[in-house]
Design a protein around this motif. Sequence first.
Motif, PDB file in Angstrom:
ATOM      1  N   SER A 122       0.839  -1.196   0.000  1.00 22.75           N
ATOM      2  CA  SER A 122       0.000   0.000   0.000  1.00 22.75           C
ATOM      3  C   SER A 122       0.881   1.254   0.000  1.00 22.75           C
ATOM      4  CB  SER A 122      -0.899  -0.022   1.244  1.00 22.75           C
ATOM      5  OG  SER A 122      -1.817   1.022   1.184  1.00 22.75           O
ATOM      6  N   LYS A 137       1.073   2.366  -7.063  1.00 25.07           N
ATOM      7  CA  LYS A 137       0.395   1.622  -8.127  1.00 25.07           C
ATOM      8  C   LYS A 137      -0.703   2.462  -8.779  1.00 25.07           C
ATOM      9  CE  LYS A 137      -1.021  -1.490  -5.190  1.00 25.07           C
ATOM     10  NZ  LYS A 137      -0.458  -0.995  -3.933  1.00 25.07           N
ATOM     11  N   SER A 138      -1.576   2.996  -7.927  1.00 24.35           N
ATOM     12  CA  SER A 138      -2.692   3.786  -8.476  1.00 24.35           C
ATOM     13  C   SER A 138      -2.153   4.991  -9.225  1.00 24.35           C
ATOM     14  CB  SER A 138      -3.612   4.242  -7.359  1.00 24.35           C
ATOM     15  OG  SER A 138      -4.263   3.139  -6.789  1.00 24.35           O
ATOM     16  N   THR A 139      -1.131   5.613  -8.644  1.00 20.16           N
ATOM     17  CA  THR A 139      -0.558   6.793  -9.288  1.00 20.16           C
ATOM     18  C   THR A 139      -0.047   6.451 -10.683  1.00 20.16           C
ATOM     19  OG1 THR A 139       0.078   7.570  -7.105  1.00 20.16           O
ATOM     20  CG2 THR A 139       1.121   8.649  -8.989  1.00 20.16           C
ATOM     21  N   HIS A 141      -4.118  -6.380  -5.249  1.00 21.12           N
ATOM     22  CA  HIS A 141      -3.415  -6.820  -4.030  1.00 21.12           C
ATOM     23  C   HIS A 141      -3.480  -8.334  -3.896  1.00 21.12           C
ATOM     24  CE1 HIS A 141      -2.326  -3.234  -1.802  1.00 21.12           C
ATOM     25  NE2 HIS A 141      -3.449  -2.646  -2.231  1.00 21.12           N
TER      26      HIS A 141
END
Lengths: 846, 249
Positions: free
Chosen positions: B51, B55-57, B209
């Motif tokens: 976390s 990744k999202s970025t 994940h």
Amino acid sequence: MLRVALKGLAARKLRLVLTAISIALGVSFVTGTFVLGDTMTATFDKMYSDLGQGTDVTVRGRPAFTDTTTLGSGRAMPEAVVDTVRKVPGVAAAEGGLTGYALMLDKSGTPIQPGGAPTLGVSYAQDRGLAGAIAPRAGRGPSGPGETAIDAATARKYGFAPGDRIRIVFESGKPAEFTVAGVLGFGDADNLAGATLAAFDLRTAQTVLRMEGKVDEISVRASDGISPDELRTRVAAVLPADLEAVTSATVAGEASKAVRDGLGFFTTAFLGFAGVSLLVGAFLIWNTFSILVAQRGREHALLRAIGARRRQLLGSVLTEAVAIGLLASALGLGLGLLVAGALRGLLASVGIDVPTTTIELQPRTVVAALVVGLGVTLAAALVPAWKATRIPPIAALRESAAPARTLPKGRIIAGGVLLVAGLPALAWAVAGPSRGGAAAIGSLATFLGLILLAPALVRPLVAVLGAPVARLGMAGALARQNAGRAPRRTASTATALMIGLAVVVAMTVVATSMKASVADVMERANRADLILKASSQLAAGIPADAADELRGLPEAGVVSPMRYGRIQVAGKTTSVAAVDPRTAEQVADIGVSSGSLPKLADGEVMVAADEAKTHGWRLGDEVTLRFPQTGDQVMRLAGTYTDTTLLGAGYLVTLAAHEANFSGRLDAVVLVRAAEGVPADDLKRSVRAALAGYPNVAVQDTDEFNAAQSATVDQLLGLVNVLLGLAVLIALLGVVNTLALSVLERTRELGLLRAVGMTRRQVRACVRWEAVLVAAIGSVLGTVLGLALGTAAARALADEGITVLQVPVALPLVYAVAAAAAGVLAAITPARKAAKVDVLRAVVAE
Amino acid sequence: MSPPSTTLLTTAARAVNATKLYGQGDSAVRALDGVSVEFARGAFTAIMGPSGSGKSTLLHCLAGLDTLTSGEVYIADTPISGMSDNDLTLLRRDRLGFVFQTYNLVPTLTAAENIELPLRLAGRRADPAWFETVVGAVGLARRLRHTPAELSGGQQQRVAAARALITRPEILFADEPTGALDSRSGAELLAFLRRAADEFGQTIVMVTHDPLAAARADRVVFLADGRIVDDMIRPGADGILDAMKKLGG
Ligand SMILES: Nc1ncnc2c1ncn2[C@@H]1O[C@H](COP(=O)(O)OP(=O)(O)OP(=O)(O)O)[C@@H](O)[C@H]1O
Ligand SMILES: [Mg+2]
């Protein structure tokens, strides 16, 4: 809890202000009206008390009844009374005076006609102690037959100075020329409440006003040590029964009261507009709070879950309402001062000049602003606030706090009942003339019913109105869906617009019918070729000599003057018309239903058939008419007539009877008919030539007359619509507010749409179309409602002269389209906000 | 750590030295720290990592939803930095597809309307055959007239996947698409993505994940502290777990 509420407020400053403004505008109308009224009253009070300075008691004719329209029309008395009064012990000085009609002409010969105020010709007091605040500012008082002194305002505006020549028109005769001996001031004021004034010495005044040997007022000053009341008693004792002595305080009081009464109409009208604005504003507040409460549903549920009590929740929402109300009151009070100025300008534009003085801000006005601003806001926020307390704590845990709500049964039933009762009442009112009760009840019921049922109408309306929009592409389709997704919210936003627009449209229907009625009367009842009137709507009339002049013209076959007066019948004030019975029927058809107009004698009266029926009079009955100057006169009922629209009066007497009972000698209208075989144009040309010496007479043929009447109605309508435009503006503010809140609510959704490929332009278009749809719903409802109410109102006013119903088509359509288009303007800011939504918000929020 | 070399022609998207900073000065967070990665056409790639690893970025920057502080992103051979908001929007609409973790659907639109949304925004209608193929593949044929509120979470995600595929995008991005689903719904969605890759040759980049989810991918890229720390071809669940342990420990 107070903290929570106030923090919430601070976070939404802009919306707070926007919401407050909607109420503040209405409040500003209320305070503006009060401020203007108080200022005017104070100004006139001061002016009249200044004028009465030095005079303790006034002797005048005793009017048979008093009423704003008859004030100051006491009957003249012989000059000898002055000597009688002078001999009363305790009288230090007494002087007779005269007041009449004198119309000055400017240097180019155009009449100097103030809007609503009179054009006075007066005698100039020789005893300066009795002249009150009237004093020469330049030059001196007039003396001798060739001199006058004029008010400072006229002198300034038209460039007259002592030594100049000025021409003046009187009730009879062509203009006479005078030398300006002086320019008069009235204390601080340049004129008397907008009136023009030409003063002459008493002898000259008696001549020009045709009052030889007479005065209409005696100003009396007491010797030292005598109180005004004491003097009044002493003077009254020597007077004949038709004269009275009153103290200056009484005179000033009456004059002020007359001004106040005269203003009463405007006050009522302005407060009416304020009411419409406030109603619209209340909808906005209600809507805003409903949305806020819905948006904060989870927050409230959470507060409840952690132990906040219902009362605390109610308090927190109402605290916000109080803050908005206070802000609205304060803003409204400030704006009200501006509005007072604007209203004064508006009054000036219709000819009612108010002298400028310091603005009167009385405690009552502040209290009114507070009560109205706070009251309306709190009342409108109460239901939403109460709803906030109904949110169960469990709602905090649910995904969506605001489930789709349906209309409560009670509301549907109440709305349905009102509509079911209101529509037939309206239909009944439209079906026949003068059904005022049905029109009022029907309008109110339909109006309220529509407001209650509006949410139910939103979906079908959105479906229909939105169909073309949806065809424009995805942005349009989404807009349609968004407009229909919260029907109550859309409904209350649209309802606000509906109210404003309905009143505007209704007014338009009434005005159009009014114009059509005038044209109809001219068509139906008028037989004259020319109509002569004073060139200003507000002038007292035209000199009687003008008619005499025309009688000599070979082209004029019939010349028939008309005069008017106010009388009382059975305690009610009404109008009486006077005509020349020999000629009247040749120029006008009043629908005589019994008796004969040409045979009407001086001791006789003709009465409108309806009026005779109400009083239970029959032909030959003795009818008592009370005239202000001559008191009760018994006249024989010689006939009845049915068409009062051209005459505009329910009683008709001869010109001679009018002269015997009224002191005025001006004709209100002169109707002229061409001699056999004379073309109307020739008549007009020669009449105009003959009246060249009467600059204040307007010569109109029927077309010109109709056009002039229409122009007047249009002007009035324009004025009213400007005032009502405010309510429409507030409603559009409501569209802005609702949209802004909706955009805020849909941040995630907008972000998602942007993520999957909705361009900013499309987002803006979507919000814009939603605004247009909401506005269009308001427009459609408002136009339909306005047409219905206006039609009913026009029919109900049949007795007031609206005999023809004409429903305009183009204008309401223009209003409706304009209002819908204004939705585009309302959408600008919310649309921009929506387009700026952060795309990532949709992805990462929560 | 060099990614498998590919020619330009077969690269669906790539990031070159991608760096993303949040905030300024000392307190700045380096969400991406010089990431260079290529995604081959037709490949199903999973991105994993602890976390906060970025990744999202990375996904948002690849998809034109967010902008890099420095570096460059190419969709096929089109560099996207410096593109106007409008061009980026059209790029997303016409060439890319998305499935987010939650809130994928417009609540007022039916499932069918949501699926068609990107096309309708472009003023086009779906090719009926393709529409049926996609809808059939996600098994939603009988739910098309329902609004999102009437669908289960799993169904909603499948509608979102269908929406992402309807434009035949060059790349489908998915950020934890199964994160909010139970294991069965999650498995169904993954099966669908796998089929899309296999049957339609759909390029997919998915953040997850879940090692089991990542195991369905052709390739797994590991991020930590904004850098690529591992890059495996078909590592299998065991290989993924090993790599995760390494990162964790
Ligand atoms: N808008 C933002 N402002 C500041 N910092 C941010 C922002 N978005 C992300 N970050 C930071 O950037 C880093 C990377 O975040 P990112 O969301 O990409 O992580 P992630 O790998 O997707 O994590 P997770 O598995 O929890 O979703 C984190 O340290 C995060 O705190
Ligand atoms: Mg993430």
